[in-house]
Design a protein around this motif. Structure first.
Motif, PDB file in Angstrom:
ATOM      1  N   UNK A  60      43.247 -23.438 -41.397  1.00  0.00           N
ATOM      2  CA  UNK A  60      42.435 -24.620 -41.163  1.00  0.00           C
ATOM      3  C   UNK A  60      43.106 -25.850 -41.766  1.00  0.00           C
ATOM      4  N   UNK A  61      42.521 -26.993 -41.494  1.00  0.00           N
ATOM      5  CA  UNK A  61      43.055 -28.247 -41.992  1.00  0.00           C
ATOM      6  C   UNK A  61      43.238 -28.200 -43.510  1.00  0.00           C
ATOM      7  N   UNK A  62      44.400 -28.627 -43.979  1.00  0.00           N
ATOM      8  CA  UNK A  62      44.650 -28.696 -45.412  1.00  0.00           C
ATOM      9  C   UNK A  62      45.079 -27.383 -46.047  1.00  0.00           C
ATOM     10  N   UNK A  63      45.330 -26.364 -45.237  1.00  0.00           N
ATOM     11  CA  UNK A  63      45.688 -25.069 -45.822  1.00  0.00           C
ATOM     12  C   UNK A  63      47.165 -24.999 -46.218  1.00  0.00           C
ATOM     13  N   UNK A  64      47.959 -26.016 -45.858  1.00  0.00           N
ATOM     14  CA  UNK A  64      49.344 -26.059 -46.327  1.00  0.00           C
ATOM     15  C   UNK A  64      50.399 -25.749 -45.270  1.00  0.00           C
ATOM     16  N   UNK A  65      50.003 -25.698 -44.005  1.00  0.00           N
ATOM     17  CA  UNK A  65      50.928 -25.325 -42.937  1.00  0.00           C
ATOM     18  C   UNK A  65      52.066 -26.335 -42.793  1.00  0.00           C
ATOM     19  N   UNK A  66      51.715 -27.615 -42.704  1.00  0.00           N
ATOM     20  CA  UNK A  66      52.741 -28.646 -42.539  1.00  0.00           C
ATOM     21  C   UNK A  66      53.638 -28.702 -43.774  1.00  0.00           C
ATOM     22  N   UNK A  67      53.033 -28.563 -44.939  1.00  0.00           N
ATOM     23  CA  UNK A  67      53.821 -28.583 -46.174  1.00  0.00           C
ATOM     24  C   UNK A  67      54.875 -27.480 -46.158  1.00  0.00           C
ATOM     25  N   UNK A  68      54.496 -26.308 -45.704  1.00  0.00           N
ATOM     26  CA  UNK A  68      55.448 -25.201 -45.639  1.00  0.00           C
ATOM     27  C   UNK A  68      56.596 -25.545 -44.682  1.00  0.00           C
ATOM     28  N   UNK A  69      56.261 -26.140 -43.538  1.00  0.00           N
ATOM     29  CA  UNK A  69      57.292 -26.520 -42.563  1.00  0.00           C
ATOM     30  C   UNK A  69      58.229 -27.572 -43.156  1.00  0.00           C
ATOM     31  N   UNK A  70      57.648 -28.561 -43.808  1.00  0.00           N
ATOM     32  CA  UNK A  70      58.465 -29.629 -44.390  1.00  0.00           C
ATOM     33  C   UNK A  70      59.357 -29.092 -45.507  1.00  0.00           C
ATOM     34  N   UNK A  71      58.876 -28.084 -46.213  1.00  0.00           N
ATOM     35  CA  UNK A  71      59.667 -27.499 -47.291  1.00  0.00           C
ATOM     36  C   UNK A  71      60.905 -26.807 -46.721  1.00  0.00           C
ATOM     37  N   UNK A  72      60.717 -26.052 -45.635  1.00  0.00           N
ATOM     38  CA  UNK A  72      61.843 -25.357 -45.010  1.00  0.00           C
ATOM     39  C   UNK A  72      62.901 -26.362 -44.545  1.00  0.00           C
ATOM     40  N   UNK A  73      62.443 -27.495 -44.016  1.00  0.00           N
ATOM     41  CA  UNK A  73      63.358 -28.527 -43.512  1.00  0.00           C
ATOM     42  C   UNK A  73      63.867 -29.442 -44.620  1.00  0.00           C
ATOM     43  N   UNK A  74      63.334 -29.290 -45.823  1.00  0.00           N
ATOM     44  CA  UNK A  74      63.627 -30.185 -46.941  1.00  0.00           C
ATOM     45  C   UNK A  74      63.312 -31.644 -46.558  1.00  0.00           C
ATOM     46  N   UNK A  75      62.153 -31.824 -46.008  1.00  0.00           N
ATOM     47  CA  UNK A  75      61.738 -33.173 -45.615  1.00  0.00           C
ATOM     48  C   UNK A  75      60.466 -33.581 -46.350  1.00  0.00           C
ATOM     49  N   UNK A  76      60.236 -32.987 -47.512  1.00  0.00           N
ATOM     50  CA  UNK A  76      59.018 -33.298 -48.262  1.00  0.00           C
ATOM     51  C   UNK A  76      59.032 -34.739 -48.758  1.00  0.00           C
ATOM     52  N   UNK A  77      57.859 -35.371 -48.852  1.00  0.00           N
ATOM     53  CA  UNK A  77      57.816 -36.725 -49.417  1.00  0.00           C
ATOM     54  C   UNK A  77      58.170 -36.713 -50.904  1.00  0.00           C
ATOM     55  N   UNK A  78      58.392 -37.891 -51.467  1.00  0.00           N
ATOM     56  CA  UNK A  78      58.905 -37.946 -52.842  1.00  0.00           C
ATOM     57  C   UNK A  78      57.909 -37.478 -53.898  1.00  0.00           C
ATOM     58  N   UNK A  79      56.614 -37.489 -53.579  1.00  0.00           N
ATOM     59  CA  UNK A  79      55.653 -37.026 -54.588  1.00  0.00           C
ATOM     60  C   UNK A  79      55.472 -35.506 -54.552  1.00  0.00           C
ATOM     61  N   UNK A  80      56.292 -34.822 -53.753  1.00  0.00           N
ATOM     62  CA  UNK A  80      56.177 -33.367 -53.674  1.00  0.00           C
ATOM     63  C   UNK A  80      57.276 -32.711 -54.496  1.00  0.00           C
ATOM     64  N   UNK A  81      57.005 -31.479 -54.938  1.00  0.00           N
ATOM     65  CA  UNK A  81      57.994 -30.790 -55.753  1.00  0.00           C
ATOM     66  C   UNK A  81      57.970 -29.299 -55.429  1.00  0.00           C
ATOM     67  N   UNK A  82      59.158 -28.734 -55.202  1.00  0.00           N
ATOM     68  CA  UNK A  82      59.245 -27.278 -55.055  1.00  0.00           C
ATOM     69  C   UNK A  82      59.301 -26.720 -56.468  1.00  0.00           C
ATOM     70  N   UNK A  83      58.261 -26.016 -56.895  1.00  0.00           N
ATOM     71  CA  UNK A  83      58.221 -25.519 -58.270  1.00  0.00           C
ATOM     72  C   UNK A  83      59.085 -24.293 -58.443  1.00  0.00           C
ATOM     73  N   UNK A  84      59.038 -23.411 -57.441  1.00  0.00           N
ATOM     74  CA  UNK A  84      59.835 -22.182 -57.545  1.00  0.00           C
ATOM     75  C   UNK A  84      59.927 -21.528 -56.185  1.00  0.00           C
ATOM     76  N   UNK A  85      60.788 -20.536 -56.083  1.00  0.00           N
ATOM     77  CA  UNK A  85      60.906 -19.774 -54.844  1.00  0.00           C
ATOM     78  C   UNK A  85      62.208 -20.006 -54.115  1.00  0.00           C
ATOM     79  N   UNK A  86      62.436 -19.165 -53.099  1.00  0.00           N
ATOM     80  CA  UNK A  86      63.659 -19.290 -52.322  1.00  0.00           C
ATOM     81  C   UNK A  86      63.347 -19.257 -50.834  1.00  0.00           C
ATOM     82  N   UNK A  87      64.236 -19.885 -50.045  1.00  0.00           N
ATOM     83  CA  UNK A  87      64.112 -19.898 -48.588  1.00  0.00           C
ATOM     84  C   UNK A  87      65.469 -19.470 -48.044  1.00  0.00           C
ATOM     85  N   UNK A  88      65.623 -18.174 -47.821  1.00  0.00           N
ATOM     86  CA  UNK A  88      66.926 -17.684 -47.385  1.00  0.00           C
ATOM     87  C   UNK A  88      67.060 -17.786 -45.879  1.00  0.00           C
TER      88      UNK A  88
END
Ligand SMILES: Nc1ncnc2c1ncn2[C@@H]1O[C@H](COP(=O)(O)OP(=O)(O)OP(=O)(O)O)[C@@H](O)[C@H]1O
Ligand SMILES: Nc1ncnc2c1ncn2[C@@H]1O[C@H](COP(=O)(O)OP(=O)(O)OP(=O)(O)O)[C@@H](O)[C@H]1O
Ligand SMILES: [Mg+2]
Ligand SMILES: [Mg+2]
Lengths: 329, 328
Positions: free
Chosen positions: B45-73
């Protein structure tokens, strides 16, 4: 014959469009005829831009027809006295698609709901708090104290839409026009709003005009009611909910049903689109001559469908369709 | 089964946004595998984090976002590369050429004063350097035909001369220009009429067949996932709640959230009773303790209020994050 609560007669709505020099009128509703009876649920379905919201706003008296009339209990709303028109506006309420935009963000829920109650003298300063609490309970926002002094942004989308519903029923309307009331609400909460509307309609004896592009939803809210299908500013078919879904007659209604994806992989993958002449919808500013669906219709007949608009005829009792497949010339 | 079939493997990914009220936990401990040639549905549903996950894979997150941990192989070029650790310069080799993203609401992403033809040429130039314009246009024509548009007319047009559905289809063609191996489609059909929607979904099916492109289809609409996907991942409050084959998810949902969601969707025919899930989604800044779904869950137990259940494989290929299915 029972008199309809609302009767829309040959209504056309036009807007000005374009820039300065090329300014012209665009007719977004053309020759619309609908009757809505007391206590009835009536669904209006059609794709984006087909004119659903415009028709809803015309029925509540927000747009004035360029042609035709809107009758409320037999009376033309645009020749009513100021008093009568005010009473009409109270009796026919509308809730909008976007609960964010329609609630004043700097007012508390209490203020939003007490305003219409005081304005129409349905509450006094002494009992207004209790009346607001009753309204909140009625729309499932309980306990009321938890909501009364909050601001709209502190509520979820679903809760906000419940506040809009409470505001609309505060004045005990005879009819509620609900324009896509769940499209901005979380999927998991939509059914709750639909059930609330159906229950309130029954309890308050209101008519409900429910506007949506989603036929599946309409089937639940309008059980036992009727549906009108709109395409490019025209009504193309009217039938009971069950008839329309089981036996759609207009090629456009058939297309809508065939295209609608369903939450079942086997069912939805077995649905195939009919062969269309064109996928794309023409612009409403330049509607095709004749039947407006002719540029896409799989049953298109040259020389007929692109010449004359088909008349609306009653094919079976209560089942109306505007298509040359069913009408004689 | 992993190994050579794997194209993307996300492990224990955590992403937050800094907002005025605090940290928004938008992606929480997400682990997800994507296999070559499949369509994976990411549903929530709205706000569940789908777009954020996509942006993380593309490394296109806005500047107020932070990857705290994890890997994307990413396995597309043979050996595994961790996209999460790449610099902005390094990621450019992958972005669009290897992995493309069709943004949510991207219909408005076209430059209004540029003809569609120039959008194709510019995209090719930006990533391939010097290009033969005629070659690019020839390719563009093929792709536009594939998405059922009249190539010459569309190439000549300015964006405003196309309808929403046509723009959306043009965008797909554009995203395919560099032949990415993986394409992420974020709500590719929302705001479209149902006919254009069906056409786009059928087009995507053809693209998958033609180019064996791997796709991640992001949607809040279960019906769209039912139409096109091979597997489905259900997301709630930043977390993956369940993963399984599309028929398993629809005909035998396991997680109480998946079940509730399916029950909440009206169908066109039949006698299905619909019901909404009580309560509302949690605040991602101030999450409830334990499982984020427990305040709305009809099966919530003591343990659910204390401990967040991990996503575990309960049957081959079937993952669920719920204490009902996890042995202690
Ligand atoms: N105030 C206005 N001025 C000019 N044009 C308008 C106005 N309101 C609507 N239109 C145009 O009238 C047509 C019908 O719009 P309307 O909003 O009634 O459609 P709709 O069926 O409600 O669509 P949606 O499903 O997107 O809400 C559209 O082409 C729209 O651009
Ligand atoms: N730039 C941002 N700054 C702060 N918070 C953000 C930002 N972008 C998104 N969020 C928050 O992160 C959470 C996840 O958002 P995201 O856009 O990933 O959800 P989504 O599943 O794509 O939703 P939708 O279906 O509405 O597109 C939401 O709570 C959202 O409010
Ligand atoms: Mg509308
Ligand atoms: Mg999104």
């Amino acid at each position: 014959m029972v008199q309809p609560l609302v009767k829309v007669e040959h209504v056309a709505i036009e807007f000005r469009s374009g820039r300065f020099l090329s300014r012209r009128r665009v007719r977004v509703l053309d020759d619309i005829n609908v009757e809505i009876y007391e206590g009835e649920t009536f669904g209006l379905v059609g794709e984006s831009g087909s004119g659903k919201t415009t028709l809803g706003k015309t029925i509540v008296g927000l747009y004035r027809p360029a042609e035709g009339r809107v009758l409320y209990r037999g009376k033309d709303i645009w020749s009513m006295s100021k008093e009568e028109f005010r009473e009409f506006r109270k009796q026919v309420q509308m809730i909008h698609q976007d609960p964010y935009a329609s609630l004043n963000p700097v007012h508390t829920i209490f203020r939003i709901l007490s305003k219409p109650l005081l304005k129409y003298k349905l509450a006094t300063p002494d009992d207004v708090e209790e009346k607001v609490a009753q309204l909140l309970k009625r729309v499932g926002l309980t306990p009321p104290e938890d909501f009364m002094y909050k601001y709209p942004h502190q509520l979820s989308g679903g809760q906000r839409q419940r506040v809009s519903i409470a505001r609309a029923i505060a004045v005990r309307p005879k009819m509620l026009v609900a324009d896509e009331p769940v499209s901005m609400v979380d999927v998991s909460l939509r059914v709750g709003i639909l059930k609330l509307l159906a229950r309130l309609r029954e309890e308050l004896g209101m008519s409900l005009l429910y506007i949506t592009h989603d036929l599946a939803t309409l089937r639940y809210i309008a059980k036992g009611g009727r549906i009108a299908v709109m395409y490019l500013g025209k009504i193309v078919e009217i039938a009971s909910v069950e008839e329309l879904i089981e036996k759609p007659l207009h090629p456009y209604t058939q297309l809508l049903l065939a295209a609608l994806p369903e939450p079942d992989p086997k069912v939805t993958r077995s649905k195939k689109l009919p062969k269309l002449r064109s996928i794309d919808i023409p612009s409403i500013a330049n509607p095709p001559p004749g039947c407006r669906f002719n540029t896409r219709c799989p049953y298109y007949k040259a020389g007929l469908c692109d010449r004359e608009p088909p008349p609306m005829i009653e094919v079976e009792k209560g089942h109306w369709v505007a298509c040359w497949l069913y009408a004689k010339r | 089964m992993p190994g050579e079939n794997l194209i993307l493997s996300i492990r224990n990914l955590n992403v937050v946004y800094w907002a005025r009220r605090g940290w928004v936990k938008a992606v929480r401990n997400v682990s997800l595998d994507i296999y070559r040639g499949e369509v994976l549905g990411l549903v929530g549903e709205s706000g569940s984090g789908k777009t954020t996950l996509a942006l993380t894979v593309m490394k296109l997150l806005p500047t107020n976002a932070k990857i705290l941990s994890g890997s994307i192989l990413y396995y597309g070029l043979g050996k595994a590369v961790d996209l999460a650790k790449l610099s902005e310069k390094e990621i450019r080799k992958y972005r669009w050429k290897e992995i493309a993203l069709a943004f949510q609401g991207a219909m408005n992403a076209f430059n209004p004063v540029m003809r569609i033809k120039d959008h194709f040429i510019e995209t090719a130039k930006a990533h391939l350097g010097h290009v033969d314009e005629e070659e690019v246009l020839k390719e563009a024509r093929e792709l536009l035909k594939l998405v059922l548009l009249e190539p010459d007319r569309v190439l000549r047009s300015f964006p405003h001369q196309l309808s929403g559905g046509m723009k959306q289809r043009t965008l797909l063609a554009l995203a395919l220009l560099l032949r990415p191996k993986l394409i992420i489609l974020d709500e590719p059909t929302s705001a479209l009429d149902v006919v254009s929607q069906k056409v786009i979904l059928e087009t995507l099916r053809n693209i998958k067949r033609e180019f064996s492109t791997t796709m991640i289809l992001i949607t809040h609409d279960l019906s769209i996932a039912a139409e096109l996907t091979d597997r489905v991942a259900i997301m709630y409050a930043g977390k993956i709640m369940e993963v399984g084959g599309v028929e398993d998810i629809f005909y035998d949902p396991m997680h109480p959230y998946t079940r509730g969601l399916l029950k909440a969707v009206p169908v066109l025919k039949g006698t299905k009773e619909v019901e909404s899930i009580p309560g509302s989604p949690p605040d991602l800044i101030d999450l409830p303790p334990g499982c984020a779904f427990h305040p709305r869950c009809p099966y919530a137990m003591e343990r659910c209020r204390r401990e967040d259940p991990p996503l575990v494989e309960v049957k081959p290929g079937r993952f669920v994050a719920c204490w009902l299915y996890t042995k202690r």
